[in-house]
Design an enzyme around this catalytic site. Sequence first.
Site, PDB file in Angstrom:
ATOM      1  N   LYS A  26      49.783  71.793  27.196  1.00 53.55           N
ATOM      2  CA  LYS A  26      49.315  71.583  27.144  1.00 53.55           C
ATOM      3  C   LYS A  26      47.855  71.284  28.700  1.00 53.55           C
ATOM      4  O   LYS A  26      47.664  70.471  29.090  1.00 53.55           O
ATOM      5  CB  LYS A  26      50.407  70.623  28.259  1.00 53.55           C
ATOM      6  CG  LYS A  26      51.583  69.851  27.156  1.00 53.55           C
ATOM      7  CD  LYS A  26      52.397  68.914  27.400  1.00 53.55           C
ATOM      8  CE  LYS A  26      53.270  68.279  26.531  1.00 53.55           C
ATOM      9  NZ  LYS A  26      54.100  69.260  25.850  1.00 53.55           N
TER      10      LYS A  26
HETATM   11  C1  LIG Z   1      54.557  68.865  24.281  1.00 52.07           C
HETATM   12  C2  LIG Z   1      55.499  70.391  24.395  1.00 52.07           C
HETATM   13  C3  LIG Z   1      55.364  70.750  22.639  1.00 52.07           C
HETATM   14  C4  LIG Z   1      55.335  69.139  21.539  1.00 52.07           C
HETATM   15  O1  LIG Z   1      53.796  69.207  21.641  1.00 52.07           O
HETATM   16  P1  LIG Z   1      54.191  67.676  20.959  1.00 52.07           P
HETATM   17  O2  LIG Z   1      51.920  68.061  21.286  1.00 52.07           O
HETATM   18  O3  LIG Z   1      54.229  66.356  21.739  1.00 52.07           O
HETATM   19  O4  LIG Z   1      54.400  67.399  19.138  1.00 52.07           O
HETATM   20  C5  LIG Z   1      55.683  71.573  22.021  1.00 52.07           C
HETATM   21  N1  LIG Z   1      55.564  73.024  22.881  1.00 52.07           N
HETATM   22  C6  LIG Z   1      56.108  73.414  24.296  1.00 52.07           C
HETATM   23  C7  LIG Z   1      56.438  74.396  24.820  1.00 52.07           C
HETATM   24  C8  LIG Z   1      55.300  71.333  24.847  1.00 52.07           C
HETATM   25  O5  LIG Z   1      55.247  71.151  26.527  1.00 52.07           O
END
Ligand SMILES: *Cc1c(COP(=O)(O)O)cnc(C)c1O
Length: 461
Positions: free
Chosen positions: A119
């Site tokens: 993220k």
């Molecule tokens: C947010 C997240 C996901 C999922 O990603 P999306 O874009 O919501 O599909 C997967 N792994 C981790 C560690 C995350 O923080």
Amino acid sequence: MSIRYYSTNRNLKNVAGITPFTGKVAFKEALLKGQAEDEGLFMPDTIPQLKLKDIQKLKGKPYSDTALLIAKAFLADEFSPNTLKKVVKDSYNYSVPMEEIRPKTYIMRLDQGPTASFKDFAARMMARLMSNCRPKCERLNVLVATSGDTGSAVGEAFKGVAGIDVTILYPQNEVSGMQKKQLDTIGGNIQALSVCGKFDDCQNLVKQAFSDSDLLKFNLTSANSINFGRILPQIIYYVYAYAQLSENGEDAIFSVPSGNFGDALGCEYARRMGLPVAKLVMPTNENDEFPIYLNTGKYKKVSPSRACISNAMNVGHPSNLARFFDLYGGTVDRVGQVHRYPDLQKMRKYIFSVSITDEQTRETIKSVYKRYHVILEQHGAVGWAGLEEYFKRFPEQKLAICLETAHPAKFPEEIEKLLGLTIPVPESMKSIDQREGSAVAISNDYNNFKNYLLKKLKIKE
Ligand SMILES: *Cc1c(COP(=O)(O)O)cnc(C)c1O
């Protein structure tokens, strides 16, 4: 022609009193608004095209070069080349390792940013783009409600960004000790509020603030995960990985552990821009609404969502499904009701999905360590297990890249129990113990929250 952004709800016929937004907006407006006024998600009306040879030229070049190519493709009409260059340089100052697991099969680690999850990639670029499109001499005030991880990624991303202050609301009894420390101590232009209430209370406070005309003067904005400004940066690492790893313009498979589908959507756009993606593998945890849809053609959200160990993916109706449906000719709304089904055959041609149980996830963490001496955490393990399922059904010799979306040190209890070893903590996480700072405690009463904002937020630079 510049790219404009339309709403995924533009074709709805006055559902639940909402008037569909049939216009289009510029990127900057989509970025600051977050979502369309009809609660639909913004979509670019044209997808810029990349040439294979321009992608191949990125081999051996820094990540920021790929980032600049993608940023220019979408944003050249609204931001100067120098601004974009600075944005990507400031956003991407950490490494993106690729580990070869077996011939032609790689893990791309997106866990080296300041909060050790993928993220960071999107939040950092979005923060800098926002800083560049705020009204002259005025501040922007970002409000975020978080149940834990998103708040720290967003907070760290905006830290020190000119002209923007961030207020993070979290439920005081629902975050872990580590998360609380992460949120409370970011400091600078970032302030955490610990709310006496639940995550829903935090979300409601933020929502009310957005619709309160007394607060208009503060330029309130959200850094929500459905903002297209968070999708765009997630196109970049697919192009980067392909440029580094492909030999001769071959097709590649990407496996993306999926929750709200924003990460996978980046891959879908990369393919539509011309990246040779043979298949997008989108494994979910036990929240299996999407793999069931691909198998049966019927969509039904999982409600309430199932609590799995890959907890960042515990989503019963992925918010970005609306964008996937739209790209394939369908419409689904915010609450998961399908108004028009997309072209299922076409979707199956490009996308494969499978649900991975917690038991399979744990087995995968153990077996990948045993066979390859590689440590995965539970989200990446869902991705890997999904890729193995795909190869079981479609054995082929293709370049394959699986995304690891968080650092194993974020989940020490689970990983140490499974593997019987201590996970070394990355530098970015080490310093957190020594940081100081505290949250402001507030009740879940809107008037108290509003008074706090009126007293604390700044309007001018
Ligand atoms: C947010 C997240 C996901 C999922 O990603 P999306 O874009 O919501 O599909 C997967 N792994 C981790 C560690 C995350 O923080």
